[in-house]
Write a protein that holds these residues in place. Structure first.
Motif, short mmCIF file in Angstrom:
data_model
loop_
_atom_site.label_atom_id
_atom_site.label_comp_id
_atom_site.label_asym_id
_atom_site.label_seq_id
_atom_site.Cartn_x
_atom_site.Cartn_y
_atom_site.Cartn_z
N GLY A 153 0.79 -1.22 0.00
CA GLY A 153 0.00 0.00 0.00
C GLY A 153 0.82 1.27 0.00
O GLY A 153 0.30 2.34 -0.30
N PHE A 191 -0.95 1.96 -3.82
CA PHE A 191 -1.62 3.15 -3.30
C PHE A 191 -2.69 3.70 -4.25
O PHE A 191 -3.75 4.15 -3.82
CB PHE A 191 -0.57 4.23 -3.03
CG PHE A 191 -1.08 5.43 -2.29
CD1 PHE A 191 -1.43 5.35 -0.96
CD2 PHE A 191 -1.21 6.65 -2.95
CE1 PHE A 191 -1.90 6.46 -0.28
CE2 PHE A 191 -1.68 7.76 -2.27
CZ PHE A 191 -2.01 7.68 -0.93
N GLY A 222 -5.19 1.47 -7.88
CA GLY A 222 -3.96 0.78 -7.53
C GLY A 222 -3.68 -0.39 -8.44
O GLY A 222 -4.51 -0.81 -9.25
N SER A 251 -5.33 4.61 1.00
CA SER A 251 -5.14 4.64 -0.45
C SER A 251 -5.40 6.04 -0.96
O SER A 251 -5.95 6.90 -0.27
CB SER A 251 -6.09 3.65 -1.14
OG SER A 251 -7.43 4.11 -1.06
N ARG A 292 -12.09 1.19 -6.21
CA ARG A 292 -11.07 0.29 -5.67
C ARG A 292 -11.76 -0.95 -5.11
O ARG A 292 -12.78 -0.86 -4.43
CB ARG A 292 -10.30 1.01 -4.56
CG ARG A 292 -9.07 0.25 -4.05
CD ARG A 292 -8.36 1.14 -3.03
NE ARG A 292 -7.21 0.50 -2.42
CZ ARG A 292 -5.96 0.64 -2.84
NH1 ARG A 292 -5.71 1.39 -3.89
NH2 ARG A 292 -4.96 0.05 -2.21
#
Length: 447
Positions: free
Chosen positions: A297, A324, A361, A385, A401
């Motif tokens: 992350g 991220f 990501g 994130s 996400r």
């Protein structure tokens, strides 16, 4: 303009304040009619000038006009997205020094969230790293004074200081009570690229940031691997965990080492014609040697470009946790002598398969966590994130996400090692093509 893909580094790349503003009133002959779409904008500028004049005249104590103007302009830029901002001349020089590879500070990539400084990632072997500061931590106070109500620029300036001077940070970590940690400021000389030989002639390569020296230092490391291990290592592990990004050009250089031609990344600006494609141009090193890329992350921006390029091109398997999700490009635009520069988001970037990872990501081919997770801990990771930053751009395709899911693998309850993700990467390479194909098949079926 210089393209950047990075967060804010304390003591280095800093959000800053603007020292002036143009005219507050428009000449009468230039004022727009109500039918002019610019009329509202001009009216708001006049409103701002009126409010500023009222504060100058009536505030209980004389105001620092320069500071007030800076706060207003910085507020405008930061309202666009978390990565745009103004660099005054001092901070512009700090940026130039930081991207050249050495600067003073604590060694943390940060942003602002909910009034607190949020850590994106600590840099390897810096005061922040040695103090155990982690991605997702919040810095809530500096030397006992609360940050709430300050701008990111104010907080960062407080954390600056001379080499050897101490600073106490109050850290809020989800699931823990607030705690204090004392760090000593130092000149940050990031260990940008390092490597070592693992068992079975596997080379482990760590890239901690992308500055002006990254490509050259990686080339030196690859040459050293060739001399010590030979032209065909059994495998390569490229570790991009907690690498908060940096220069776009350097990300392209790094990916270029492992690709034989073809696209690395493309960028798309505001207009349809503002498309630029970056291609690999050099001969691939260690051709056909299997590669595993490690992400987590804290892997952001330039790290995601490299991981996404090698994943899309079928050159590497990606292991770890979802990155991220910073899929935007910032250009640093100088404003002239002694006027600093603005850092402005000017484009989105796309992997070779045309994926925008903004707010999404890079998802690993094999999701492996570093520690065993409960459902609550998994939810906390999911909240760390780009998508959760104030004013973050949404993914232009409307995608969200992915929700939390338990990893494919995590350490056993009695695990006593120190780096489970790396151990799994090495095991995959040692198992050979069968393991690589099995993971690739799982990825293709999932897609």
């Amino acid at each position: 303009m210089r393209p950047l893909l990075t967060g804010t580094a304390i003591g280095g790349v800093l959000g800053a304040v603007l020292v002036g503003f143009a005219a507050f009133a428009w000449p009468q002959e230039q004022r727009s009619t109500p039918s002019d779409p610019r009329a509202i904008t001009y009216q708001q500028i006049e409103l701002f000038a009126e409010i500023f004049a009222r504060a100058q005249r009536d505030y209980v104590v004389p105001i620092d006009e320069r500071e007030a103007m800076s706060a207003a302009i910085n507020g405008m830029l930061t309202s666009l997205d978390p990565h745009s901002g103004y660099l005054d001349p001092e901070d512009f020089r700090s940026l130039q020094v930081a991207t050249s590879g050495e600067y003073g500070g604590l060694g943390i990539e940060v942003t602002m969230e909910d009034g607190f400084v949020k850590v994106i990632s600590p840099m390897d072997d810096t005061p922040a790293d040695r103090a155990g500061i982690q991605p997702g931590d919040y810095i809530t106070a500096i030397n006992g004074r609360a940050i709430l109500g300050q701008t990111l620029n104010d907080a960062v300036r407080e954390m600056r200081g001379e080499k050897g001077t101490p600073i106490e940070l109050t850290i809020l970590r989800e699931g823990s009570d607030p705690f204090q940690v004392t760090l000593v400021r130092e000149v940050i000389r990031p260990r940008i690229v390092s490597w070592r030989k693992e068992d079975d002639n596997i080379a482990y390569i760590r890239v901690s940031t992308f500055n002006e020296r990254t490509g050259a230092l990686l080339e030196d490391a690859l040459s050293a691997i060739g001399r010590e291990i030979g032209p065909r290592p059994r495998g390569l592990v490229l570790d991009l965990r907690n690498n908060g990004g940096g220069l776009l050009d350097e990300a392209v250089k790094v990916a270029d080492f492992f690709l034989s031609g073809g696209e690395v990344v493309s960028t798309q600006g505001r207009r349809p014609i503002d498309v630029e494609r970056r291609n690999a141009s050099r001969a691939e090193v260690f051709k056909d040697v299997p590669i595993v890329v490690l992400i987590n992350g804290g892997s952001a921006s330039a790290s995601e470009i490299v991981a996404g390029a090698l994943q899309d091109r079928g050159r590497a398997l990606v292991i770890g946790t979802t990155s991220f999700g910073k899929g935007s490009v910032q250009s640093v635009i100088p404003l002239g002598a002694d006027r600093g520069a603005i850092r402005l988001t000017t484009a989105r970037y796309y992997t070779p398969a045309g994926r925008s990872i903004q707010a999404l990501g890079i998802e690993p081919d094999l999701m492996v966590t570093q520690v065993r997770l409960t459902e609550e801990e998994l939810a906390r990771i999911r909240r760390f994130s780009e998508a959760d930053l104030p004013h973050a751009m949404q993914n232009e395709n409307g995608e969200q996400r992915n929700g939390s899911r338990m990893p494919d693998e995590q350490p056993p309850e009695d695990y006593e090692g120190t780096d489970f993700q790396l151990e799994r990467a090495l095991a995959v390479l040692k198992e050979g093509q069968a393991a690589l194909s099995r993971i690739a098949m799982r990825r293709d079926n999932a897609g």
